[in-house]
Write an enzyme that holds these catalytic residues in place. Structure first.
Site, PDB file in Angstrom:
ATOM      1  N   THR A 183      12.411 -35.286 -15.693  1.00 22.21           N
ATOM      2  CA  THR A 183      11.543 -35.855 -16.737  1.00 22.21           C
ATOM      3  C   THR A 183      12.257 -36.008 -18.071  1.00 22.21           C
ATOM      4  O   THR A 183      12.023 -36.964 -18.808  1.00 22.21           O
ATOM      5  CB  THR A 183      10.306 -34.936 -16.930  1.00 22.21           C
ATOM      6  OG1 THR A 183       9.571 -34.954 -15.716  1.00 22.21           O
ATOM      7  CG2 THR A 183       9.411 -35.417 -18.051  1.00 22.21           C
TER       8      THR A 183
ATOM      9  N   ASP B  49      15.091 -37.578  -9.405  1.00 24.78           N
ATOM     10  CA  ASP B  49      13.949 -36.697  -9.601  1.00 24.78           C
ATOM     11  C   ASP B  49      14.318 -35.430  -8.832  1.00 24.78           C
ATOM     12  O   ASP B  49      14.834 -35.522  -7.712  1.00 24.78           O
ATOM     13  CB  ASP B  49      12.686 -37.344  -9.001  1.00 24.78           C
ATOM     14  CG  ASP B  49      11.436 -36.516  -9.247  1.00 24.78           C
ATOM     15  OD1 ASP B  49      10.542 -37.022  -9.938  1.00 24.78           O
ATOM     16  OD2 ASP B  49      11.352 -35.375  -8.741  1.00 24.78           O
ATOM     17  N   SER B  50      14.046 -34.266  -9.386  1.00 22.22           N
ATOM     18  CA  SER B  50      14.578 -33.054  -8.740  1.00 22.22           C
ATOM     19  C   SER B  50      13.923 -32.751  -7.398  1.00 22.22           C
ATOM     20  O   SER B  50      14.398 -31.885  -6.669  1.00 22.22           O
ATOM     21  CB  SER B  50      14.506 -31.849  -9.668  1.00 22.22           C
ATOM     22  OG  SER B  50      13.206 -31.340  -9.742  1.00 22.22           O
TER      23      SER B  50
ATOM     24  N   THR C  30      12.301 -30.180 -13.626  1.00 25.15           N
ATOM     25  CA  THR C  30      11.762 -28.814 -13.592  1.00 25.15           C
ATOM     26  C   THR C  30      11.298 -28.402 -12.189  1.00 25.15           C
ATOM     27  O   THR C  30      11.286 -27.219 -11.877  1.00 25.15           O
ATOM     28  CB  THR C  30      10.578 -28.668 -14.569  1.00 25.15           C
ATOM     29  OG1 THR C  30       9.574 -29.623 -14.224  1.00 25.15           O
ATOM     30  CG2 THR C  30      11.009 -28.866 -16.000  1.00 25.15           C
ATOM     31  N   ASP C  31      10.909 -29.389 -11.352  1.00 25.24           N
ATOM     32  CA  ASP C  31      10.269 -29.041 -10.078  1.00 25.24           C
ATOM     33  C   ASP C  31      11.123 -28.120  -9.196  1.00 25.24           C
ATOM     34  O   ASP C  31      10.607 -27.189  -8.589  1.00 25.24           O
ATOM     35  CB  ASP C  31       9.903 -30.305  -9.287  1.00 25.24           C
ATOM     36  CG  ASP C  31       8.782 -31.086  -9.975  1.00 25.24           C
ATOM     37  OD1 ASP C  31       8.139 -30.523 -10.875  1.00 25.24           O
ATOM     38  OD2 ASP C  31       8.559 -32.261  -9.606  1.00 25.24           O
TER      39      ASP C  31
ATOM     40  N   THR D 250      10.902 -18.705 -11.736  1.00 29.55           N
ATOM     41  CA  THR D 250       9.993 -19.512 -10.932  1.00 29.55           C
ATOM     42  C   THR D 250       9.262 -20.491 -11.849  1.00 29.55           C
ATOM     43  O   THR D 250       8.895 -20.111 -12.961  1.00 29.55           O
ATOM     44  CB  THR D 250       8.935 -18.583 -10.272  1.00 29.55           C
ATOM     45  OG1 THR D 250       9.612 -17.665  -9.433  1.00 29.55           O
ATOM     46  CG2 THR D 250       7.929 -19.351  -9.441  1.00 29.55           C
TER      47      THR D 250
HETATM   48  N1  ASP Z   1       9.408 -34.553 -11.131  1.00 32.13           N
HETATM   49  C1  ASP Z   1      10.234 -34.113 -12.219  1.00 32.13           C
HETATM   50  C2  ASP Z   1      11.488 -33.483 -11.643  1.00 32.13           C
HETATM   51  O1  ASP Z   1      11.475 -32.360 -11.248  1.00 32.13           O
HETATM   52  C3  ASP Z   1       9.490 -33.137 -13.063  1.00 32.13           C
HETATM   53  C4  ASP Z   1      10.232 -32.644 -14.264  1.00 32.13           C
HETATM   54  O2  ASP Z   1      11.398 -32.868 -14.527  1.00 32.13           O
HETATM   55  O3  ASP Z   1       9.591 -31.929 -15.065  1.00 32.13           O
HETATM   56  O4  ASP Z   1      12.478 -34.154 -11.560  1.00 32.13           O
END
Ligand code: ASP
Length: 373
Positions: free
Chosen positions: A17, A61-62, A93-94, A170
């Site tokens: 993100t 995207d992670s 973040t995922d 986590t």
């Molecule tokens: N879907 C995004 C990811 O993990 C969410 C994020 O970065 O907060 O790539």
């Protein structure tokens, strides 16, 4: 503590993100490139540091993160290890906690900071948390003691004021800026007006250590989470699967499972067939203690080993790493039981100190909460 002009940082942009932009037609978030991302943070130039960048092409995207891409990150860090004083990885973040955990095992002997960060809002958004997270992560990666050694020579996640050991972390919120928690280990630093490091909890610097990269991860494993009503036919089938080499078994409370004979028997047969079964709790805090209840003792008898206070992310990546080393099941079991990168607590050790610092951290948390209400 200082960050001299010779200090150099490699910024590795994987996606997430933090580097996304909203598609004006669909409203969905998609990636934009790294140069565009840096344009949003002109403050970076104010650091008295040499900052270089490496970007995944295309950024991901992670949710698309994989053991192969972890190996790619290890390759990038290993081949640049002598050139840079610290590394910052921008990551979605995922799955950030999985990547941080995996890297902590794959980068054996790491003695430089590898700080992962990202954001809940894209860096171009008005109320973004991305700038703060990125700038502070860089500062932490560059921080040195007076003798020139790094302050944080380990893999960490920095997110919303907290520096946490990567393999203890986590993701706990899909919407709050305070999105990560280190439930079973105190935070390593808090960023307020100043960055306060809790040095007791940071891995000590070892001048003799050399970086040994590991690239192989074996993902022939599953996470198996118990629930009341679980069905024998399905469980038996999975546990008998010939390709399955390891299981992260998420049990109730302090490591308990129902006393169904079919379950105990299937688990015993699986361990006897060489599958490594690791017991971790479904609770977000605390540790597995299989000897406490009869519902736990039967698991010990089935040959299941304790994952102690491990996070799911640390347990699964550690098992992938150990199976990837092609060790015999008995050695994998022995390694799973000991801490190899600070991922599990040693019961009793530093208990008093830990409690005191945690109390202080909690007091600080409630003061901040009161301020915000
Ligand atoms: N879907 C995004 C990811 O993990 C969410 C994020 O970065 O907060 O790539």
């Amino acid at each position: 503590m200082s960050a001299s002009s010779q200090t150099s940082i490699l910024l590795i942009y994987t996606g997430g993100t933090i580097g996304m932009i909203q598609n004006p037609e669909t409203g969905a978030l998609g990636n934009f490139n790294f140069d565009q991302l840096l344009l949003q943070v002109p403050e970076i130039k104010q650091f008295n540091l040499d900052i270089f960048a490496y970007a995944f092409e295309p950024p991901i995207d992670s949710s698309d993160m994989s053991p192969d891409l972890w190996a790619e990150l290890v390759r990038i860090i290993y081949s640049n290890y002598e050139k840079y004083d610290g590394f910052v990885i921008l990551h979605g973040t995922d799955t950030m906690a999985f990547t941080a955990s995996a890297l902590s095992f794959m980068l054996e002997g790491l003695m430089k900071p590898v700080i992962l960060t990202g954001s809940q809002l894209p860096i171009g958004a008005l109320r973004t948390d991305g700038k703060e997270n990125l700038l502070t992560a860089i500062e932490i990666a560059a921080a040195k003691n007076d003798d020139g050694t790094p302050v944080v020579p380990e893999v960490c996640i920095f997110f919303h004021e907290k520096l946490m050991r990567g393999n203890r972390t986590t993701k706990i919120s899909a919407e709050n800026f305070d999105a990560f928690e280190s439930n079973n280990y105190p935070i390593l630093a808090h960023s307020g007006i100043e960055i306060q490091y809790y040095r007791h909890f940071i891995r000590p610097y070892d001048p003799k250590a050399t970086l040994k990269p590991h690239y192989k991860m074996n993902a022939d494993i599953i996470i198996f989470s118990l629930f009341p009503g679980i069905q024998p036919t399905i469980v038996k089938k999975i546990l008998k699967s010939p390709d399955l080499k390891g299981i992260i078994f998420r049990t109730f409370g302090s490591g308990n499972a129902p006393r169904f004979s079919w379950l105990t028997q299937s688990l015993t047969e699986a361990t006897q067939a060489g599958k490594v079964i690791v017991n971790i709790t479904q609770c977000s805090t605390g540790s597995v203690k299989m000897h406490l209840y009869e519902t736990g003792c039967q698991l010990l008898e089935a040959g299941i080993i304790s994952g102690h206070d491990s996070t799911v992310e640390a347990a699964i990546t550690k098992l992938m790493y150990l199976i990837g080393q092609e060790l015999p099941p008995e050695s994998i079991r022995a390694e799973m039981k000991r801490s190899i990168a600070g991922e599990i607590g040693v019961p009793g050790k530093r208990k008093k100190e830990t409690e005191e610092i945690r109390k202080k951290q909690e007091e600080r948390g409630s003061i901040l909460e009161k301020r915000n209400t």
